[in-house]
Design a protein around this motif. Structure first.
Motif, PDB file in Angstrom:
ATOM      1  N   LEU A 291      10.050  28.686   9.708  1.00 54.86           N
ATOM      2  CA  LEU A 291       9.126  29.716  10.178  1.00 54.86           C
ATOM      3  C   LEU A 291       9.233  30.971   9.328  1.00 54.86           C
ATOM      4  CD1 LEU A 291       7.009  30.426  12.312  1.00 54.86           C
ATOM      5  CD2 LEU A 291       8.870  31.305  13.735  1.00 54.86           C
ATOM      6  N   ALA A 292      10.452  31.342   8.968  1.00 54.34           N
ATOM      7  CA  ALA A 292      10.646  32.520   8.120  1.00 54.34           C
ATOM      8  C   ALA A 292       9.950  32.332   6.764  1.00 54.34           C
ATOM      9  CB  ALA A 292      12.133  32.793   7.920  1.00 54.34           C
ATOM     10  N   ARG A 293      10.023  31.126   6.219  1.00 57.50           N
ATOM     11  CA  ARG A 293       9.343  30.868   4.936  1.00 57.50           C
ATOM     12  C   ARG A 293       7.830  30.889   5.087  1.00 57.50           C
ATOM     13  NH1 ARG A 293      12.533  26.182   1.599  1.00 57.50           N
ATOM     14  NH2 ARG A 293      14.597  27.126   1.689  1.00 57.50           N
ATOM     15  N   LEU A 294       7.346  30.405   6.224  1.00 59.62           N
ATOM     16  CA  LEU A 294       5.898  30.389   6.447  1.00 59.62           C
ATOM     17  C   LEU A 294       5.330  31.788   6.664  1.00 59.62           C
ATOM     18  CD1 LEU A 294       5.604  27.270   8.782  1.00 59.62           C
ATOM     19  CD2 LEU A 294       4.624  27.502   6.479  1.00 59.62           C
ATOM     20  N   LEU A 295       6.094  32.636   7.327  1.00 54.80           N
ATOM     21  CA  LEU A 295       5.586  33.960   7.694  1.00 54.80           C
ATOM     22  C   LEU A 295       6.265  35.107   6.967  1.00 54.80           C
ATOM     23  CD1 LEU A 295       5.375  33.542  11.570  1.00 54.80           C
ATOM     24  CD2 LEU A 295       3.521  33.329   9.902  1.00 54.80           C
ATOM     25  N   GLY A 296       7.359  34.819   6.262  1.00 49.45           N
ATOM     26  CA  GLY A 296       8.198  35.873   5.710  1.00 49.45           C
ATOM     27  C   GLY A 296       7.583  36.690   4.598  1.00 49.45           C
ATOM     28  N   ASP A 297       8.330  37.667   4.169  1.00 49.17           N
ATOM     29  CA  ASP A 297       7.925  38.556   3.092  1.00 49.17           C
ATOM     30  C   ASP A 297       8.951  38.447   1.979  1.00 49.17           C
ATOM     31  OD1 ASP A 297       6.596  40.524   1.679  1.00 49.17           O
ATOM     32  OD2 ASP A 297       7.722  42.136   2.650  1.00 49.17           O
ATOM     33  N   PRO A 298       8.648  38.016   0.780  1.00 42.38           N
ATOM     34  CA  PRO A 298       7.276  37.633   0.443  1.00 42.38           C
ATOM     35  C   PRO A 298       6.962  36.258   0.996  1.00 42.38           C
ATOM     36  CG  PRO A 298       8.686  37.247  -1.437  1.00 42.38           C
ATOM     37  CD  PRO A 298       9.562  37.861  -0.356  1.00 42.38           C
ATOM     38  N   GLY A 299       5.780  36.076   1.406  1.00 40.43           N
ATOM     39  CA  GLY A 299       5.345  34.808   1.949  1.00 40.43           C
ATOM     40  C   GLY A 299       3.902  34.566   1.597  1.00 40.43           C
ATOM     41  N   PRO A 300       3.332  33.517   2.123  1.00 38.40           N
ATOM     42  CA  PRO A 300       1.935  33.220   1.840  1.00 38.40           C
ATOM     43  C   PRO A 300       1.019  34.329   2.356  1.00 38.40           C
ATOM     44  CG  PRO A 300       3.025  31.371   2.929  1.00 38.40           C
ATOM     45  CD  PRO A 300       3.960  32.534   2.985  1.00 38.40           C
ATOM     46  N   PRO A 301      -0.092  34.555   1.678  1.00 41.42           N
ATOM     47  CA  PRO A 301      -1.030  35.591   2.127  1.00 41.42           C
ATOM     48  C   PRO A 301      -1.912  35.092   3.267  1.00 41.42           C
ATOM     49  CG  PRO A 301      -1.775  34.597   0.078  1.00 41.42           C
ATOM     50  CD  PRO A 301      -0.461  33.965   0.405  1.00 41.42           C
ATOM     51  N   TRP A 302      -1.476  35.345   4.483  1.00 44.89           N
ATOM     52  CA  TRP A 302      -2.254  34.973   5.657  1.00 44.89           C
ATOM     53  C   TRP A 302      -3.189  36.106   6.010  1.00 44.89           C
ATOM     54  CZ3 TRP A 302      -1.870  30.108   7.351  1.00 44.89           C
ATOM     55  CH2 TRP A 302      -0.682  29.394   7.139  1.00 44.89           C
ATOM     56  N   VAL A 303      -4.335  35.778   6.547  1.00 47.28           N
ATOM     57  CA  VAL A 303      -5.278  36.767   7.065  1.00 47.28           C
ATOM     58  C   VAL A 303      -5.672  36.317   8.466  1.00 47.28           C
ATOM     59  CG1 VAL A 303      -6.163  37.450   4.804  1.00 47.28           C
ATOM     60  CG2 VAL A 303      -7.274  35.595   6.031  1.00 47.28           C
ATOM     61  N   PRO A 304      -6.222  37.212   9.285  1.00 44.12           N
ATOM     62  CA  PRO A 304      -6.646  36.779  10.618  1.00 44.12           C
ATOM     63  C   PRO A 304      -7.659  35.646  10.521  1.00 44.12           C
ATOM     64  CG  PRO A 304      -6.664  39.161  10.457  1.00 44.12           C
ATOM     65  CD  PRO A 304      -6.418  38.632   9.069  1.00 44.12           C
ATOM     66  N   GLY A 305      -7.396  34.560  11.214  1.00 41.40           N
ATOM     67  CA  GLY A 305      -8.260  33.391  11.120  1.00 41.40           C
ATOM     68  C   GLY A 305      -9.649  33.595  11.661  1.00 41.40           C
ATOM     69  N   THR A 306      -9.823  34.557  12.559  1.00 40.54           N
ATOM     70  CA  THR A 306     -11.165  34.797  13.079  1.00 40.54           C
ATOM     71  C   THR A 306     -12.081  35.275  11.975  1.00 40.54           C
ATOM     72  OG1 THR A 306     -10.462  37.008  13.730  1.00 40.54           O
ATOM     73  CG2 THR A 306     -10.447  35.304  15.432  1.00 40.54           C
ATOM     74  N   VAL A 307     -11.524  35.851  10.938  1.00 39.90           N
ATOM     75  CA  VAL A 307     -12.337  36.312   9.817  1.00 39.90           C
ATOM     76  C   VAL A 307     -12.749  35.142   8.940  1.00 39.90           C
ATOM     77  CG1 VAL A 307     -12.317  37.725   7.727  1.00 39.90           C
ATOM     78  CG2 VAL A 307     -11.295  38.597   9.822  1.00 39.90           C
ATOM     79  N   ILE A 308     -11.838  34.199   8.698  1.00 40.37           N
ATOM     80  CA  ILE A 308     -12.119  33.111   7.777  1.00 40.37           C
ATOM     81  C   ILE A 308     -12.691  31.888   8.485  1.00 40.37           C
ATOM     82  CG2 ILE A 308     -11.082  31.507   6.122  1.00 40.37           C
ATOM     83  CD1 ILE A 308     -11.165  34.371   5.124  1.00 40.37           C
ATOM     84  N   HIS A 309     -12.066  31.440   9.581  1.00 44.70           N
ATOM     85  CA  HIS A 309     -12.439  30.175  10.188  1.00 44.70           C
ATOM     86  C   HIS A 309     -13.167  30.322  11.510  1.00 44.70           C
ATOM     87  CE1 HIS A 309     -10.422  27.792   7.263  1.00 44.70           C
ATOM     88  NE2 HIS A 309      -9.311  28.463   7.434  1.00 44.70           N
ATOM     89  N   GLY A 310     -13.343  31.496  11.969  1.00 45.68           N
ATOM     90  CA  GLY A 310     -13.913  31.641  13.290  1.00 45.68           C
ATOM     91  C   GLY A 310     -15.130  32.527  13.299  1.00 45.68           C
ATOM     92  N   HIS A 311     -15.176  33.329  14.286  1.00 43.04           N
ATOM     93  CA  HIS A 311     -16.332  34.174  14.520  1.00 43.04           C
ATOM     94  C   HIS A 311     -15.861  35.594  14.760  1.00 43.04           C
ATOM     95  CE1 HIS A 311     -17.294  30.080  15.790  1.00 43.04           C
ATOM     96  NE2 HIS A 311     -18.520  30.349  15.433  1.00 43.04           N
ATOM     97  N   TRP A 312     -16.733  36.521  14.540  1.00 42.72           N
ATOM     98  CA  TRP A 312     -16.474  37.872  14.971  1.00 42.72           C
ATOM     99  C   TRP A 312     -17.781  38.420  15.492  1.00 42.72           C
ATOM    100  CZ3 TRP A 312     -17.330  36.888   9.831  1.00 42.72           C
ATOM    101  CH2 TRP A 312     -18.243  37.690   9.172  1.00 42.72           C
TER     102      TRP A 312
END
Length: 151
Positions: free
Chosen positions: A78-99
């Motif tokens: 989990l630390a590797r998935l979310l850690g710093d430095p880690g992958p550049p995640w963005v809120p999914g509602t922006v990319i895969h969902g709706h707003w």
């Protein structure tokens, strides 16, 4: 009532690996992906399998093309998935969902409406002021937008 889950999405604009490599990894490493999804879920996050794979490759290197072994400990994973430095995640509602946004009357008397997009939506989509967007109305009443040019 279950606790709220935050949808995450990998910022694919930073991805340096092909879609076919992601699909191959999804086919060959299903149990690893399932474990990563479970770790994210335990921390209150959800993400698509494609985003998990892209983020895992990116975590090794933005140019990684081979699968790296998962750590044996779920907290370290989990630390590797979310850690710093880690992958550049963005809120999914922006990319895969709706707003939701509100159409604004510019008070110029012509009846037109303006759609104001939040700065985080613009950044996540890679759009800037002056870009030309193609807008299509969807059967359910929503809109689908995509960038078609820059002025």
């Amino acid at each position: 009532m279950g606790r709220q889950r935050e949808q995450l999405a990998f910022d694919h604009r930073l991805r340096q690996i092909s879609g076919s490599a992601i699909r191959k990894a999804m086919a060959e490493h299903g149990s690893d992906i399932k474990r990563m999804r479970a770790c994210l879920l335990s921390a209150g996050y959800v993400a698509t399998d494609e985003d998990i794979v892209a983020a895992w490759f990116y975590g090794a290197s933005p140019y990684a093309t081979s699968w790296r072994a998962l750590p044996s400990n779920n907290l370290e994973l989990l630390a590797r998935l979310l850690g710093d430095p880690g992958p550049p995640w963005v809120p999914g509602t922006v990319i895969h969902g709706h707003w939701k946004a509100t159409l604004v009357d510019p008070d110029d008397g012509n009846g037109d409406r303006l759609l104001e997009l939040a700065d985080d939506v613009l950044a996540a989509m890679g759009w800037t002021i002056g870009d030309t967007l193609d807008v299509k109305r969807l059967p359910g009443g929503g809109l689908r937008m995509r960038k078609i040019g820059t002025t």
